[in-house]
Structure formats: C-alpha cells, structure tokens
Write a protein that holds these residues in place. Structure first.
Motif, PDB file in Angstrom:
ATOM      1  N   LEU A   3       0.832  -1.207   0.000  1.00 43.61           N
ATOM      2  CA  LEU A   3       0.000   0.000   0.000  1.00 43.61           C
ATOM      3  C   LEU A   3       0.867   1.257   0.000  1.00 43.61           C
ATOM      4  CD1 LEU A   3      -2.762   1.348   0.177  1.00 43.61           C
ATOM      5  CD2 LEU A   3      -2.690   1.045   2.666  1.00 43.61           C
ATOM      6  N   GLY A   4       1.946   1.249   0.778  1.00 43.34           N
ATOM      7  CA  GLY A   4       2.826   2.409   0.825  1.00 43.34           C
ATOM      8  C   GLY A   4       3.449   2.726  -0.522  1.00 43.34           C
ATOM      9  N   ALA A  27       2.694  10.723  -0.382  1.00 43.73           N
ATOM     10  CA  ALA A  27       1.363  10.182  -0.099  1.00 43.73           C
ATOM     11  C   ALA A  27       1.404   9.015   0.880  1.00 43.73           C
ATOM     12  CB  ALA A  27       0.692   9.751  -1.400  1.00 43.73           C
ATOM     13  N   GLY A  28       2.420   8.161   0.767  1.00 47.43           N
ATOM     14  CA  GLY A  28       2.505   7.007   1.659  1.00 47.43           C
ATOM     15  C   GLY A  28       2.702   7.402   3.103  1.00 47.43           C
ATOM     16  N   THR A  66       3.813   5.876  -5.615  1.00 50.44           N
ATOM     17  CA  THR A  66       4.046   5.851  -7.061  1.00 50.44           C
ATOM     18  C   THR A  66       2.831   6.310  -7.865  1.00 50.44           C
ATOM     19  OG1 THR A  66       3.447   3.492  -7.066  1.00 50.44           O
ATOM     20  CG2 THR A  66       5.789   4.034  -6.916  1.00 50.44           C
ATOM     21  N   ARG A  67       1.635   6.080  -7.354  1.00 50.02           N
ATOM     22  CA  ARG A  67       0.432   6.434  -8.099  1.00 50.02           C
ATOM     23  C   ARG A  67       0.031   7.894  -7.904  1.00 50.02           C
ATOM     24  NH1 ARG A  67      -2.962   2.329  -9.993  1.00 50.02           N
ATOM     25  NH2 ARG A  67      -1.618   0.645 -10.761  1.00 50.02           N
TER      26      ARG A  67
END
Length: 404
Positions: free
Chosen positions: A150-151, A162-163, A156-157
């Motif tokens: 998830l991190g 964000a992580g 990356t997305r």
C-alpha cells in the motif's frame, strides 16, 4: 468478548500504518532527494529512536495507563512526521530529516497494548489466550504483507509523500480510537509503592528479548537478501510479492496454530518452533544456492514463513508468563525493540554478505540467526518460569480501574 472487536479493529489501523512507514519513508526520500543512502540512513535513525523509546513508553503505560500515555504520545509523534513531509518536499537540509525521523519514532506500541488487553481479559483462560495471541500474530503478518504494498502504491500512483501522509493519518486515528476503548483497558497499580521491578531486571524476559533480537536478524537478512537475489536475476520488481508470500505463509500458519490447543508447555513449544524455523529456512538457502528460478524461491519463502507465527505466538505467550505483574506493556515493548534492532542489524549484515559473497550466503545468515535464537533460548531455558514459580509475585498487586 464485549469490547474486543473494537480495540482489535482500531488497533489494526495503527499497526497497518507501521507496516507502511518504513517503505513509505524510503520511497519518499529516495524520489525527492535521489539518494538511497540518505533514505536508508534516515530510516535507520527512526529505527534507533523506536528501539530506545518503546520500552520507556511501555513503562509509562504500566504506571499511568494506556490512554493517558498513548494519546499524547501519538499526537507528539504526528507533528515531526508532518514536519518531515515539509522538509523533504521543501528541500530542507539533510540534518533536518534525521531530526524529524528521530523525533517521530516515539509512537505507542499498539500491538503490545492489544496483547496486554487480551492478557488481562483472558488471565484465567490460557487456551483462549493462546487463540488470541495467535490472532494478534496473524494480524501483524497481515499488516507486514499489505503495508509495504500500500505504501509503494500510494507513493508511485499519487505523489512521493502520499505514503507517509496516509501512514500518519492512520496511526493517529487508530491510536486515538484504540485509546478511547476504556472498558477493556487493563487496570493500574494502586500506587507507585506497589510498582514491581522493571521488566529489564527480569532474567527470563532478557533471555526472550535476546532471542527476539536474533529472530529480528532473520527478518532483516531475508528481506535484503531476497532483494539482492532478484536484482541479480533482473526480477527486482517481484521482490514485494515474494516478501508478501513470506508473510503470507506466517499468517496462514498463525491462524491454523490458534485453532489447535496447546499440548506442551510454552518453553518446549518455543524451542520446537525455533528448531522448525531454523530447518525451514534451509529451503530458500537451497533454492538460492542451486540457482533455482523465482517460482521455486517463492514456494520456498512461503513454506519458510510458516515457521514464524507459531514461534512468535509462543514466544509472546511465554513472555507474558515470565513478566512480573504490571509490566506487560514494558515487556512487550522490549520485545519489539529487540526485533527492530535485530532487523536493522540483519539488514546491514545481510546486505554486506550478499554483496561480497552472493545471495546464497545471505540466506545462510538467516539460518544462522534462527539457530542463534535457538541456542540462546536453550541456554536460558531454566530462567523461563512463569511468574510465581521462580521468585516472581504469584498474585498481582492491588489495582484500580482503568479510569484511575
């Protein structure tokens, strides 16, 4: 049990954030600063802070209660994590990253607090406590499987921060909601005069912490060695999936282990678990030494992982039994500190060995570390008596309610 589902689910949010934290921090710094060396060094600074701070917080929790310590601790931890985001994004000097990482490592040990709640709620039912500890270990492995994935996905997305941002939100919300579940919180000691000696001064606990440190070396060396092996075969992108299989094997075995009644004493079960863990780790070593493909290594890692959860479940159960009454949170934090320290040492040593002698030698380090944990436990087995049978207090001191 009433209230158990609530503190388990809320605690899971915080523990998932811990699974995301390390890889999110690495990905963010490496992307923004273009240096894996800096990213690894900052992450190591955070691990040092965690290893030192967790036992101190655990001692405070035993003396003042989970909610009274967890709430301010998680809020004070969130501030430097947010500061780290701004420092990385804004191009602040490198030394500020180390300061923020070190300051943000003092979060509460929610997994240990959850186990302390189970130990209190099920203090008169060893069979149910075995099942609860197995569930806790399976949830840990679930977080270790999904957290890094998830991190990386968030970093990356969306954007590199964000992580870590999501991890901070989850840890803060999870800890606050967990602390709000007051009816399942273990009681406090009546007064400081009744406080037992520190878990650090309990010989049996120190034996187990030393064994957990060696087990942590297994985890750290497996991670870096698998990365190195797949990188050498041009398949580094598959590393996350294979490490997920390692945790997946542990998660499945933990659930199955919890369904079976404990037929032997915890010391014997812990020794058998460490012996099985050592033997199963020979499988990825053999796969790497023979140059087997990714599929064979994946199967070997999944099978090797099946030895982890039963061993850790039994080790945590044994730790609860040897600790003096009123020191469970501190003792659990010491165990986590030992594991974290071992992961750091195993990662550093495994990376060096893999680079100098090849990935097969790195997997040999994992086997040797598991064997070391077995030898440590064998040498100190006479100290691993339940409290009350080796000079420890047989009955807990007078207690207050969770509200004081």
């Amino acid at each position: 049990m009433p209230g158990a589902a609530a503190f388990t689910c809320y605690g899971l949010l915080s523990r998932l954030s811990f699974g995301m934290l390390g890889v999110s921090m690495l990905a963010m710094i490496a992307d923004r600063r273009g240096s894996y060396a800096l990213a690894g060094s900052v992450s190591a600074a955070g691990l040092v802070g965690t290893a030192v701070g967790l036992p101190l917080l655990g001692r405070l929790v035993d003396r003042h209660g989970q909610a009274r310590v967890a709430v301010p601790a998680v809020l004070l931890t969130a501030l430097p994590r947010i500061a780290l985001l701004f420092c990385v994004h804004g191009g602040a000097p490198d030394w500020t990253l180390f300061v923020c990482a070190l300051a943000s490592s003092g979060g509460p040990n929610i997994g240990g607090m959850a186990r302390a709640r189970w130990a209190h709620l099920l203090r008169d039912d060893p069979a149910a406590r075995h099942t609860a500890n197995s569930l806790e270990q399976a949830l840990d492995e679930l977080c270790f499987m999904t957290g890094p994935v998830l991190g990386i996905l968030l970093c990356t997305r969306f954007f590199p921060e964000a992580g870590l941002l999501t991890s901070t939100v989850l840890s803060t919300a999870g800890a606050l909601l967990f602390a709000a579940q007051r009816r399942t919180e273990p009681p406090l000691l009546a007064s400081p005069a009744n406080a037992p000696r520190s878990a650090v001064r309990t010989p049996g606990a120190l034996v187990l912490v030393a064994a957990f440190l060696a087990v942590g070396m297994v985890f750290g060396s497996l991670e870096i060695t698998t990365l190195a092996y797949l990188g050498g075969h041009g398949r580094q992108a598959a590393a996350g999936a294979l490490l997920g299989l390692l945790a997946g094997g542990s998660c499945v075995s933990g659930l199955l282990f919890g369904l079976r009644p404990a037929r032997r004493g915890p010391v014997v079960r812990f020794l058998l678990g460490l012996a099985a863990m050592t033997g199963l780790l020979v499988l990825p070593l053999a796969a790497a030494a023979t140059g087997a493909g990714v599929g064979v290594l994946a199967a070997a890692l999944f099978t090797a992982g099946s030895g982890t959860a039963p061993t850790m479940v039994t080790g945590m159960t044994l730790l609860q039994q040897v600790l003096p009454a009123g020191t469970v949170n501190e003792g659990m934090a010491l165990a986590v500190s030992g594991i974290v320290t071992g992961i750091s040492a195993g990662s550093a040593a495994g990376g060096l060995i893999s680079q100098q002698a090849g990935p097969a030698a790195g997997y040999a380090l994992a086997v040797a570390s598991a064997a070391l944990a077995l030898l440590i436990t064998l040498a100190g087995s006479r100290l691993l008596h339940p409290r009350g049978s080796a000079g420890e207090p047989a009955s807990p001191p007078a207690a207050l309610t969770a509200d004081g």
